[in-house]
Design an enzyme around this catalytic site. Sequence first.
Site, mmCIF file in Angstrom:
data_model
loop_
_atom_site.group_PDB
_atom_site.id
_atom_site.type_symbol
_atom_site.label_atom_id
_atom_site.label_comp_id
_atom_site.label_asym_id
_atom_site.label_seq_id
_atom_site.Cartn_x
_atom_site.Cartn_y
_atom_site.Cartn_z
ATOM 1 N N ARG A 79 0.810 -1.219 0.000
ATOM 2 C CA ARG A 79 0.000 0.000 0.000
ATOM 3 C C ARG A 79 0.846 1.273 0.000
ATOM 4 N NH1 ARG A 79 -3.913 -1.379 4.817
ATOM 5 N NH2 ARG A 79 -1.864 -1.909 5.560
ATOM 6 N N HIS A 277 5.058 -26.132 13.164
ATOM 7 C CA HIS A 277 6.421 -26.581 13.474
ATOM 8 C C HIS A 277 6.460 -27.833 14.357
ATOM 9 C CE1 HIS A 277 6.970 -22.644 11.903
ATOM 10 N NE2 HIS A 277 6.928 -21.986 13.045
ATOM 11 N N LYS A 377 6.980 -19.112 24.857
ATOM 12 C CA LYS A 377 7.744 -17.868 24.748
ATOM 13 C C LYS A 377 8.210 -17.447 26.138
ATOM 14 C CE LYS A 377 5.761 -16.070 20.514
ATOM 15 N NZ LYS A 377 6.927 -16.311 19.661
HETATM 16 C C1 BG6 Z 1 7.206 -18.500 13.872
HETATM 17 C C2 BG6 Z 1 6.255 -18.081 14.951
HETATM 18 O O1 BG6 Z 1 6.571 -19.363 12.974
HETATM 19 O O2 BG6 Z 1 8.312 -19.175 14.459
HETATM 20 C C3 BG6 Z 1 6.961 -17.202 15.969
HETATM 21 O O3 BG6 Z 1 5.185 -17.353 14.366
HETATM 22 C C4 BG6 Z 1 8.191 -17.876 16.502
HETATM 23 O O4 BG6 Z 1 6.091 -16.883 17.037
HETATM 24 C C5 BG6 Z 1 9.061 -18.361 15.354
HETATM 25 O O5 BG6 Z 1 8.905 -16.946 17.272
HETATM 26 C C6 BG6 Z 1 10.217 -19.198 15.855
HETATM 27 O O6 BG6 Z 1 11.070 -19.437 14.786
HETATM 28 P P1 BG6 Z 1 12.637 -19.545 14.992
HETATM 29 O O7 BG6 Z 1 13.160 -19.867 13.635
HETATM 30 O O8 BG6 Z 1 13.086 -18.197 15.499
HETATM 31 O O9 BG6 Z 1 12.849 -20.628 15.985
#
Ligand code: BG6
Length: 525
Positions: A79, A277, A377
Amino acid sequence: MNKEAPPSPNPVDRPADLRAECITAPRPDFCGIERPGPCGVVIFGACGDLSKRKLVPSLYHCFAAGHLPDGLFIFGSDRMETGDAGYRSLMEGAVRAAFPETFSPDLWLKFSEKLFYENADFNSPDFFVSLPARLKPLEEKFGTRSNRIFYMALPPAVYETVIRRLGGAGLASEERGYSRIVVEKPFGYDTESSRHLNGVIGASFSESQTFRMDHYLAKENVQNILMFRFANSIFEPLWNRRYIDHVEITISETLGVEHRAGYYESAGVLRDMFQNHMLQLLSLTAMEPPAAFVSERVREEKVKVLRSIRPAPLDRLSEHVVLGQYGGGSINGEDVVSYKDEPGVDKNSTTPTYAAMKLFIDNWRWSGVPFYIRSGKRLGAAKAEIAIRFRAVPHLMFSNFLPNNIDPNLLVLRVQPDEGISLQFQTKMPDSRACLRPVLMDFRYEKIFLLDAYERVLLDCMTGDQMLFVSGEIEELTWGLLSPVIERLECMKDSFRFPNYPAGSNGPAEADDLMLRDGRQWRAL
Ligand code: BG6
């Protein structure tokens, strides 16, 4: 009777006693990084966070390393009202920030000649209808043979509109060159929305044109899971219920929600980390050997594992799932605020930032073996790993000598940081009569990898390799497993007593109970 100190009950904290050495062999030609053919990369959401933090820096880095084809251009749209020059300067800042030490102004100058921009209103069909004419001169200039990648670096709410408009403007057609679409997570919000999104994509793009991202799949030691399992004959015979007591999968982060409250408040950890993941790591760990190392065969085996996961009992969820939310605390000596005090977060938020689950896979290989998986987290350490805890020896002939039970063997695949593999086993304590001690045989990747996860997937998308992308069927299956759990937990949210773990800790005490009830303990973070 031996008089030496008994073995430590928590040997995993000990430093490695043994190091594995790489047997170096010359790198065969086919091990190099395949240089893709020419193409144009069209980024929707080109001024957003993902483009600034990951996409453009990754493309720049691939360019600097010589992995990109000469015939390549990047066409961004968003945008923001700016032209090519304004966009290039915005991205220069982003790339400098990503590579503060190695940024080269000369290389940037060459790379930036490939960057173009046009502001767009994605709600209006006009932009998409005029897109082919806008791309044509660039395609001629860079000789990209109408090969196009459309990258959806957008908020998920906009996916559907953009995908429909791309289809409507004939941009999914492969008459002249290829047309591929890359869709970021979150892929839907629940089973129904992921199915709907698959339908929207499928109306214009075939499965082989669709690249659904899960950047964990592109991490080096995640790619290594299948190599490790199926290129070594000594582990696979043990990789089953007869020898494995349980499996632990952990992705812990020290980071908080950062500036993503808008998204995270409606996602929470189960949608953000588990649907994708965590279940991907689980399926790679648990799947059967595929008939060939090609994406279709690997995906088929993952599908079978996901279909075998026993749905969590909704009437007894607390025995299988623990949720948490961080309170204030300290991480690496720095005070950090609670989740509820993060910018953009509701002061009464019940969004979970931590979850631990116990899952079973009902098939011959894994019957009765619990998989404990956890992610959160603002925990005490940032790491991702898969730990395979083997069964205890069937008969302890040392029981006359040893006060403690001996620790069973442990194999740990470290995804990050410090990527590597370690195996813990018992040896005789030197000079003792019959004292045992656990030692670690530890393999560490010695060098920085050539490609980071985003660089790997961008190149794979250009070569058309879908191995590290998620199929539509897998998205629906993983949502099918989690959606009922999430829905049920959302009905119970008034009973959540959040925050229930301080930032910098190992997570909520209830998560420890999940394993303690089974007479087991999480590995230290
Ligand atoms: C992302 C999540 O897919 O993966 C995030 O949305 C997370 O919340 C992140 O922090 C973690 O990825 P990495 O590669 O930093 O371990």
